[in-house]
Design an enzyme around this catalytic site. Sequence first.
Site, PDB file in Angstrom:
ATOM      1  N   GLY A  33      24.216  16.044  47.713  1.00  0.00           N
ATOM      2  CA  GLY A  33      23.805  15.564  47.364  1.00  0.00           C
ATOM      3  C   GLY A  33      23.219  14.456  47.143  1.00  0.00           C
ATOM      4  O   GLY A  33      22.567  13.765  46.467  1.00  0.00           O
ATOM      5  N   GLY A  34      23.968  13.364  47.678  1.00  0.00           N
ATOM      6  CA  GLY A  34      24.015  11.686  47.591  1.00  0.00           C
ATOM      7  C   GLY A  34      22.453  11.493  48.578  1.00  0.00           C
ATOM      8  O   GLY A  34      21.463  12.211  48.992  1.00  0.00           O
ATOM      9  N   ASN A  35      22.701  10.630  49.137  1.00  0.00           N
ATOM     10  CA  ASN A  35      21.696   9.529  49.875  1.00  0.00           C
ATOM     11  C   ASN A  35      21.040  10.335  50.985  1.00  0.00           C
ATOM     12  O   ASN A  35      20.110  10.378  51.084  1.00  0.00           O
ATOM     13  CB  ASN A  35      21.411   8.597  50.102  1.00  0.00           C
ATOM     14  CG  ASN A  35      21.945   7.036  48.933  1.00  0.00           C
ATOM     15  OD1 ASN A  35      20.537   7.061  48.187  1.00  0.00           O
ATOM     16  ND2 ASN A  35      23.053   6.954  48.431  1.00  0.00           N
ATOM     17  N   GLU A  59      25.645  18.801  40.178  1.00  0.00           N
ATOM     18  CA  GLU A  59      24.424  18.026  41.343  1.00  0.00           C
ATOM     19  C   GLU A  59      22.668  18.809  41.073  1.00  0.00           C
ATOM     20  O   GLU A  59      22.089  17.970  41.471  1.00  0.00           O
ATOM     21  CB  GLU A  59      24.872  16.836  42.551  1.00  0.00           C
ATOM     22  CG  GLU A  59      24.394  16.725  43.287  1.00  0.00           C
ATOM     23  CD  GLU A  59      25.102  16.125  44.019  1.00  0.00           C
ATOM     24  OE1 GLU A  59      25.486  14.604  43.785  1.00  0.00           O
ATOM     25  OE2 GLU A  59      25.328  16.862  44.968  1.00  0.00           O
ATOM     26  N   THR A 159      29.095   8.381  63.275  1.00  0.00           N
ATOM     27  CA  THR A 159      28.879   7.973  62.224  1.00  0.00           C
ATOM     28  C   THR A 159      26.715   8.247  61.184  1.00  0.00           C
ATOM     29  O   THR A 159      26.870   9.465  62.345  1.00  0.00           O
ATOM     30  CB  THR A 159      27.886   6.391  62.556  1.00  0.00           C
ATOM     31  OG1 THR A 159      27.380   5.447  61.263  1.00  0.00           O
ATOM     32  CG2 THR A 159      27.134   5.995  63.690  1.00  0.00           C
ATOM     33  N   HIS A 228      38.344  -1.239  57.763  1.00  0.00           N
ATOM     34  CA  HIS A 228      38.388  -1.092  55.569  1.00  0.00           C
ATOM     35  C   HIS A 228      40.177  -1.402  54.737  1.00  0.00           C
ATOM     36  O   HIS A 228      40.531  -2.348  54.349  1.00  0.00           O
ATOM     37  CB  HIS A 228      37.906  -0.067  55.129  1.00  0.00           C
ATOM     38  CG  HIS A 228      36.228   0.329  55.278  1.00  0.00           C
ATOM     39  ND1 HIS A 228      35.660   0.823  55.598  1.00  0.00           N
ATOM     40  CD2 HIS A 228      35.558  -1.529  55.937  1.00  0.00           C
ATOM     41  CE1 HIS A 228      34.255   0.703  56.033  1.00  0.00           C
ATOM     42  NE2 HIS A 228      34.347  -0.963  55.961  1.00  0.00           N
ATOM     43  N   ARG A 340      36.197   3.310  48.218  1.00  0.00           N
ATOM     44  CA  ARG A 340      36.189   3.842  49.300  1.00  0.00           C
ATOM     45  C   ARG A 340      37.239   3.052  50.717  1.00  0.00           C
ATOM     46  O   ARG A 340      37.680   4.092  51.349  1.00  0.00           O
ATOM     47  CB  ARG A 340      35.215   4.459  49.740  1.00  0.00           C
ATOM     48  CG  ARG A 340      34.368   3.699  50.332  1.00  0.00           C
ATOM     49  CD  ARG A 340      32.646   4.286  50.981  1.00  0.00           C
ATOM     50  NE  ARG A 340      31.920   2.852  51.456  1.00  0.00           N
ATOM     51  CZ  ARG A 340      31.839   2.621  51.659  1.00  0.00           C
ATOM     52  NH1 ARG A 340      32.477   3.078  52.913  1.00  0.00           N
ATOM     53  NH2 ARG A 340      30.608   2.087  52.094  1.00  0.00           N
TER      54      ARG A 340
HETATM   55  P1  NAI Z   1      26.275   8.660  48.702  1.00  0.00           P
HETATM   56  O1  NAI Z   1      27.542   8.028  47.834  1.00  0.00           O
HETATM   57  O2  NAI Z   1      25.013   9.122  48.262  1.00  0.00           O
HETATM   58  O3  NAI Z   1      26.669  10.620  48.699  1.00  0.00           O
HETATM   59  C1  NAI Z   1      27.580  11.139  47.654  1.00  0.00           C
HETATM   60  C2  NAI Z   1      27.462  12.513  47.500  1.00  0.00           C
HETATM   61  O4  NAI Z   1      28.625  12.783  47.980  1.00  0.00           O
HETATM   62  C3  NAI Z   1      27.080  12.897  46.019  1.00  0.00           C
HETATM   63  O5  NAI Z   1      26.002  12.788  46.035  1.00  0.00           O
HETATM   64  C4  NAI Z   1      27.954  14.337  45.835  1.00  0.00           C
HETATM   65  O6  NAI Z   1      27.276  15.013  46.332  1.00  0.00           O
HETATM   66  C5  NAI Z   1      29.405  14.330  47.350  1.00  0.00           C
HETATM   67  N1  NAI Z   1      30.208  13.741  46.285  1.00  0.00           N
HETATM   68  C6  NAI Z   1      31.292  12.831  46.693  1.00  0.00           C
HETATM   69  N2  NAI Z   1      32.265  12.440  45.341  1.00  0.00           N
HETATM   70  C7  NAI Z   1      32.183  13.802  45.277  1.00  0.00           C
HETATM   71  C8  NAI Z   1      33.716  14.561  45.131  1.00  0.00           C
HETATM   72  N3  NAI Z   1      34.471  14.061  44.759  1.00  0.00           N
HETATM   73  N4  NAI Z   1      33.831  15.660  45.490  1.00  0.00           N
HETATM   74  C9  NAI Z   1      32.708  16.043  45.832  1.00  0.00           C
HETATM   75  N5  NAI Z   1      31.873  15.813  46.040  1.00  0.00           N
HETATM   76  C10 NAI Z   1      31.325  14.287  46.350  1.00  0.00           C
HETATM   77  O7  NAI Z   1      26.820   8.468  50.356  1.00  0.00           O
HETATM   78  P2  NAI Z   1      25.032   8.300  50.636  1.00  0.00           P
HETATM   79  O8  NAI Z   1      24.262   7.288  50.981  1.00  0.00           O
HETATM   80  O9  NAI Z   1      24.704   9.986  50.735  1.00  0.00           O
HETATM   81  O10 NAI Z   1      26.144   8.462  52.410  1.00  0.00           O
HETATM   82  C11 NAI Z   1      26.834   9.533  53.093  1.00  0.00           C
HETATM   83  C12 NAI Z   1      28.138   9.365  54.034  1.00  0.00           C
HETATM   84  O11 NAI Z   1      27.184   8.767  55.330  1.00  0.00           O
HETATM   85  C13 NAI Z   1      29.278   8.018  53.501  1.00  0.00           C
HETATM   86  O12 NAI Z   1      30.613   8.519  53.894  1.00  0.00           O
HETATM   87  C14 NAI Z   1      28.471   6.713  54.043  1.00  0.00           C
HETATM   88  O13 NAI Z   1      29.742   6.076  53.975  1.00  0.00           O
HETATM   89  C15 NAI Z   1      28.520   7.215  54.587  1.00  0.00           C
HETATM   90  N6  NAI Z   1      27.148   6.496  55.396  1.00  0.00           N
HETATM   91  C16 NAI Z   1      25.643   6.376  54.469  1.00  0.00           C
HETATM   92  C17 NAI Z   1      24.202   4.864  54.950  1.00  0.00           C
HETATM   93  C18 NAI Z   1      23.850   5.565  54.004  1.00  0.00           C
HETATM   94  O14 NAI Z   1      22.444   4.414  54.812  1.00  0.00           O
HETATM   95  N7  NAI Z   1      24.225   5.931  52.714  1.00  0.00           N
HETATM   96  C19 NAI Z   1      24.802   4.571  56.507  1.00  0.00           C
HETATM   97  C20 NAI Z   1      26.087   4.785  57.057  1.00  0.00           C
HETATM   98  C21 NAI Z   1      27.246   5.860  56.597  1.00  0.00           C
END
Ligand code: NAI
Length: 435
Positions: A33-35, A59, A159, A228, A340
Amino acid sequence: MASNNGPPTGTDKSTSSSRKPFDSKFTVVIGGGGNAAQVAAALFAVRYDVYAVSFYENEAARWKAALGSDEFELTLDTGVKLHSKPKDITSDPAVTRNADIIVLAVPSFAHGEYFEKMAPFMKPGTIVATMPARSGGDILFASKLKTKASSMVFVGFETLPWACKFTEWGRKAHILGTKGTVLAAVTPQSAARKALAAIQGLMGVVPWIQESPNNLGISLRNPGMVIHPGVMYGKWGNWDRKPLKEKPLFYQGVDKRQEEVLVGISNEVQAIRAKMEKLVPGLDMSDAVTLKDWYMEAYAGQMSDTSTLGSCMKTVAGYQGLKHPMVEVHGGYAPDTKYRYLTEDVPTGLCFVKGLAEIIGVKTPMVDEVLTWSQKEIGYDLLHNGRMVGKDLSKTRAPQGMGITTVAQFLSAAKIEPVKKKKESFMKRLAALCC
Ligand code: NAI
């Protein structure tokens, strides 16, 4: 980029199930449910039935309430705005019952929970993609799904294909950039054409998905697990614990010691690659490149000095000004070792590497050094006298944490066929042809 797990067999790898068409009512489940998850859900829901599932706190309910009866607005990197709506946003794993594809767009430490909760509901043939997979995603999948894993298709992406961010949580997001190409490996390889074609169809023309020969290559390629923890250990391993006045630069600040640590880890990963190639002749590990070669591939034309790994890291245009993760303490800043860079990249990256190295008998003195320091910082019990026997292994991607302690068990979980078996099946086919 070849396309086989083991030595060539000379057979057509298509199976009847890999040629069976999808139903016209194509269903996608997005995990998270993140980005990334909100962007993937919005992009895919323009054409297909999409269900979003999040097991994280409340969420799903928050996202559903934020969207209400409106459509999600996704602005692409071309400026085009798309409007779409998932069929449902829920925390109920039963929604995966009708999924043709499940895409997990969550940080890798959450994959295990999704596999476990979704497993009872997945229908045979479901394609499960992880973006990004990090390391050992395929063996974690096999371990969580148990006997059911053999009827599923696992896809590990190196990725996330987009740089993306929501602009209004749950309602609007932007794709800031899309990678031109992205590597993905499919287990079993016989399902690769169908699985990658389906995911390509979801994403559009870009990124162009490049098939990587196997998920082991994706696991050992993982640059984050080297960069990292390596930079963190090189910088803070002997820190005098005096707070800093300013946050130091992460990439531009790479010095001789950090470079030595990074090269050390990368070389040890190459030793694992070499040993695996020896154990399974013909195993194509061409994507498991050194960290320096990864920079040369990923950032070609974007570095002003490519003479060494350190100079590559210091001069990548997009990394200028990025600082170490720090927390404010009395008198300045201290490193954030709960960020992270350690809490994700050690359990789902370095632990896989160390665990596999131990199984195949490869020595990894630098990885051991980094792990010995990192485990204290993140509060995990992993290494004892250089062996992966700590009580927290099951929270990591170390094969030992999934009960895998022999080469045969590892190859079986990763669906890499040992050469002996290949020879036998080749002999059987030969005998059948002759008679
Ligand atoms: P985000 O930080 O927005 O996602 C967080 C989401 O992960 C939360 O909304 C939840 O759904 C889940 N989450 C977080 N903590 C949790 C927990 N303790 N237990 C279960 N679920 C949990 O990250 P984002 O931006 O959506 O990225 C997702 C993946 O993609 C990450 O591994 C990030 O490193 C990678 N990534 C993201 C990029 C971007 O532009 N957003 C670019 C390149 C890689």
